[in-house]
Design a protein around this motif. Structure first.
Motif, mmCIF file in Angstrom:
data_model
loop_
_atom_site.group_PDB
_atom_site.id
_atom_site.type_symbol
_atom_site.label_atom_id
_atom_site.label_comp_id
_atom_site.label_asym_id
_atom_site.label_seq_id
_atom_site.Cartn_x
_atom_site.Cartn_y
_atom_site.Cartn_z
ATOM 1 N N ARG A 158 0.840 -1.184 0.000
ATOM 2 C CA ARG A 158 0.000 0.000 0.000
ATOM 3 C C ARG A 158 0.879 1.239 0.000
ATOM 4 O O ARG A 158 2.083 1.147 0.235
ATOM 5 N N TYR A 159 0.263 2.402 -0.259
ATOM 6 C CA TYR A 159 1.002 3.656 -0.283
ATOM 7 C C TYR A 159 1.800 3.800 0.999
ATOM 8 O O TYR A 159 1.279 3.487 2.081
ATOM 9 N N PRO A 160 3.025 4.219 0.916
ATOM 10 C CA PRO A 160 3.764 4.694 -0.253
ATOM 11 C C PRO A 160 4.599 3.607 -0.925
ATOM 12 O O PRO A 160 5.518 3.916 -1.672
ATOM 13 N N PHE A 161 4.263 2.357 -0.693
ATOM 14 C CA PHE A 161 5.120 1.275 -1.184
ATOM 15 C C PHE A 161 4.521 0.494 -2.339
ATOM 16 O O PHE A 161 5.011 -0.566 -2.680
ATOM 17 N N ILE A 162 3.472 0.984 -2.937
ATOM 18 C CA ILE A 162 2.959 0.353 -4.155
ATOM 19 C C ILE A 162 3.726 1.006 -5.313
ATOM 20 O O ILE A 162 3.630 2.212 -5.521
ATOM 21 N N LEU A 163 4.537 0.234 -6.016
ATOM 22 C CA LEU A 163 5.469 0.797 -6.984
ATOM 23 C C LEU A 163 5.179 0.366 -8.420
ATOM 24 O O LEU A 163 6.063 0.352 -9.270
ATOM 25 N N VAL A 164 3.924 0.003 -8.679
ATOM 26 C CA VAL A 164 3.457 -0.315 -10.027
ATOM 27 C C VAL A 164 2.137 0.431 -10.213
ATOM 28 O O VAL A 164 1.240 0.303 -9.391
ATOM 29 N N ASP A 165 2.030 1.207 -11.286
ATOM 30 C CA ASP A 165 0.815 1.988 -11.529
ATOM 31 C C ASP A 165 -0.162 1.307 -12.477
ATOM 32 O O ASP A 165 -1.369 1.460 -12.338
ATOM 33 N N LYS A 166 0.365 0.568 -13.458
ATOM 34 C CA LYS A 166 -0.510 0.016 -14.488
ATOM 35 C C LYS A 166 0.190 -1.154 -15.182
ATOM 36 O O LYS A 166 1.404 -1.113 -15.396
ATOM 37 N N PRO B 69 17.392 16.129 -1.958
ATOM 38 C CA PRO B 69 16.564 17.321 -2.179
ATOM 39 C C PRO B 69 17.101 18.279 -3.253
ATOM 40 O O PRO B 69 16.339 18.836 -4.017
ATOM 41 N N GLU B 70 18.395 18.447 -3.338
ATOM 42 C CA GLU B 70 18.983 19.370 -4.318
ATOM 43 C C GLU B 70 19.153 18.730 -5.697
ATOM 44 O O GLU B 70 19.296 19.429 -6.689
ATOM 45 N N ASN B 71 19.171 17.397 -5.752
ATOM 46 C CA ASN B 71 19.352 16.672 -7.010
ATOM 47 C C ASN B 71 18.571 15.361 -6.920
ATOM 48 O O ASN B 71 19.147 14.307 -6.687
ATOM 49 N N PRO B 72 17.240 15.425 -7.073
ATOM 50 C CA PRO B 72 16.423 14.227 -6.848
ATOM 51 C C PRO B 72 16.714 13.103 -7.849
ATOM 52 O O PRO B 72 16.627 13.300 -9.060
ATOM 53 N N ILE B 73 17.099 11.960 -7.279
ATOM 54 C CA ILE B 73 17.357 10.743 -8.062
ATOM 55 C C ILE B 73 16.521 9.634 -7.437
ATOM 56 O O ILE B 73 16.548 9.428 -6.215
ATOM 57 N N TYR B 74 15.770 8.919 -8.264
ATOM 58 C CA TYR B 74 14.942 7.817 -7.761
ATOM 59 C C TYR B 74 15.849 6.703 -7.258
ATOM 60 O O TYR B 74 16.747 6.244 -7.977
ATOM 61 N N PRO B 75 15.653 6.236 -6.021
ATOM 62 C CA PRO B 75 16.558 5.243 -5.432
ATOM 63 C C PRO B 75 16.546 3.899 -6.169
ATOM 64 O O PRO B 75 15.487 3.387 -6.543
ATOM 65 N N GLY B 76 17.730 3.350 -6.341
ATOM 66 C CA GLY B 76 17.869 2.057 -7.002
ATOM 67 C C GLY B 76 17.103 0.954 -6.294
ATOM 68 O O GLY B 76 16.527 0.074 -6.941
ATOM 69 N N VAL B 77 17.069 1.001 -4.982
ATOM 70 C CA VAL B 77 16.357 -0.039 -4.238
ATOM 71 C C VAL B 77 14.862 -0.018 -4.568
ATOM 72 O O VAL B 77 14.202 -1.063 -4.588
ATOM 73 N N LEU B 78 14.310 1.158 -4.878
ATOM 74 C CA LEU B 78 12.897 1.234 -5.262
ATOM 75 C C LEU B 78 12.683 0.729 -6.689
ATOM 76 O O LEU B 78 11.627 0.166 -7.001
ATOM 77 N N LEU B 79 13.685 0.905 -7.551
ATOM 78 C CA LEU B 79 13.616 0.280 -8.880
ATOM 79 C C LEU B 79 13.559 -1.241 -8.734
ATOM 80 O O LEU B 79 12.758 -1.920 -9.389
ATOM 81 N N LEU B 80 14.400 -1.773 -7.849
ATOM 82 C CA LEU B 80 14.405 -3.223 -7.619
ATOM 83 C C LEU B 80 13.068 -3.689 -7.060
ATOM 84 O O LEU B 80 12.537 -4.724 -7.472
ATOM 85 N N ILE C 210 10.389 -6.430 -8.474
ATOM 86 C CA ILE C 210 9.860 -7.544 -7.686
ATOM 87 C C ILE C 210 8.336 -7.539 -7.715
ATOM 88 O O ILE C 210 7.702 -8.591 -7.878
ATOM 89 N N GLN C 211 7.720 -6.368 -7.567
ATOM 90 C CA GLN C 211 6.259 -6.300 -7.598
ATOM 91 C C GLN C 211 5.720 -6.705 -8.970
ATOM 92 O O GLN C 211 4.720 -7.425 -9.060
ATOM 93 N N THR C 212 6.388 -6.292 -10.037
ATOM 94 C CA THR C 212 5.979 -6.687 -11.386
ATOM 95 C C THR C 212 6.100 -8.197 -11.558
ATOM 96 O O THR C 212 5.204 -8.849 -12.105
ATOM 97 N N THR C 213 7.172 -8.763 -11.052
ATOM 98 C CA THR C 213 7.368 -10.210 -11.103
ATOM 99 C C THR C 213 6.281 -10.920 -10.306
ATOM 100 O O THR C 213 5.744 -11.941 -10.746
ATOM 101 N N GLY C 214 5.918 -10.370 -9.151
ATOM 102 C CA GLY C 214 4.850 -10.959 -8.335
ATOM 103 C C GLY C 214 3.516 -10.964 -9.058
ATOM 104 O O GLY C 214 2.757 -11.934 -8.977
ATOM 105 N N ILE C 215 3.227 -9.899 -9.780
ATOM 106 C CA ILE C 215 1.971 -9.839 -10.529
ATOM 107 C C ILE C 215 1.990 -10.856 -11.673
ATOM 108 O O ILE C 215 0.993 -11.548 -11.910
ATOM 109 N N LEU C 216 3.132 -10.986 -12.366
ATOM 110 C CA LEU C 216 3.255 -11.999 -13.424
ATOM 111 C C LEU C 216 3.007 -13.389 -12.858
ATOM 112 O O LEU C 216 2.240 -14.176 -13.424
ATOM 113 N N LEU C 217 3.613 -13.686 -11.742
ATOM 114 C CA LEU C 217 3.440 -15.005 -11.125
ATOM 115 C C LEU C 217 1.993 -15.230 -10.703
ATOM 116 O O LEU C 217 1.414 -16.279 -10.980
#
Length: 147
Positions: free
Chosen positions: A14-22, A50-61, A65-72
């Motif tokens: 659930r928010y803020p940890f749902i990392l797949v939109d569609k 804050p000065e140079n926002p970069i999306y964290p690699g761990v959230l990409l991973l 994982i969530q996409t893989t879970g939905i496929l399974l």
């Protein structure tokens, strides 16, 4: 193909940890493509950085994982519902970060089932922004049979 309400039905996150939109495409036991829109409003950008926002690699991973879970889930849905089997991530290998992801980017997450051996499943996952690979990894999971 699947909207956010259907994704929320499948994933326990659930928010803020749902990392797949569609979910935009799926083929049972073969692949699943998902989208995540990266917004400056994401909670992670308050501290990363804050000065140079970069999306964290761990959230990409985690999105991989969530996409893989939905496929399974979509591939073995009847078995999960009937037996109440659970699937757990057991490892990630060959993780590579190729480029940064920034607010305003839309990531395409592709999860591909490479092979299955008894209760183990092996996936390849790739994240792209505008057709450019930003992250890739191999994901392993195991089926735990509830008794």
């Amino acid at each position: 193909m699947l909207n956010i309400n259907e994704i929320l039905y499948i994933l326990p996150h659930r928010y803020p940890f749902i990392l797949v939109d569609k979910i935009i495409s799926f083929k049972k036991f073969i692949f699943l493509n998902a989208i995540k829109n990266i917004s400056l409003n994401e909670p992670c950008f308050q501290g990363h950085f804050p000065e140079n926002p970069i999306y964290p690699g761990v959230l990409l991973l985690e999105s991989m994982i969530q996409t893989t879970g939905i496929l399974l889930y979509k591939s073995v849905k009847k078995q999960i519902l009937k037996n109440k089997d659970m699937y757990y991530i057991t490892g990630m290998n060959d993780v590579r970060f190729k480029h940064f992801v920034f607010p305003g980017d839309q990531i395409l997450i592709k999860s591909i089932l490479e092979k299955q051996r008894k209760k183990f499943f092996f996936f390849k996952s790739i994240v792209k922004v505008k057709k450019k690979i930003v992250c890739k990894a191999k994901i392993m999971c195991v089926r735990i049979i509830k008794k």
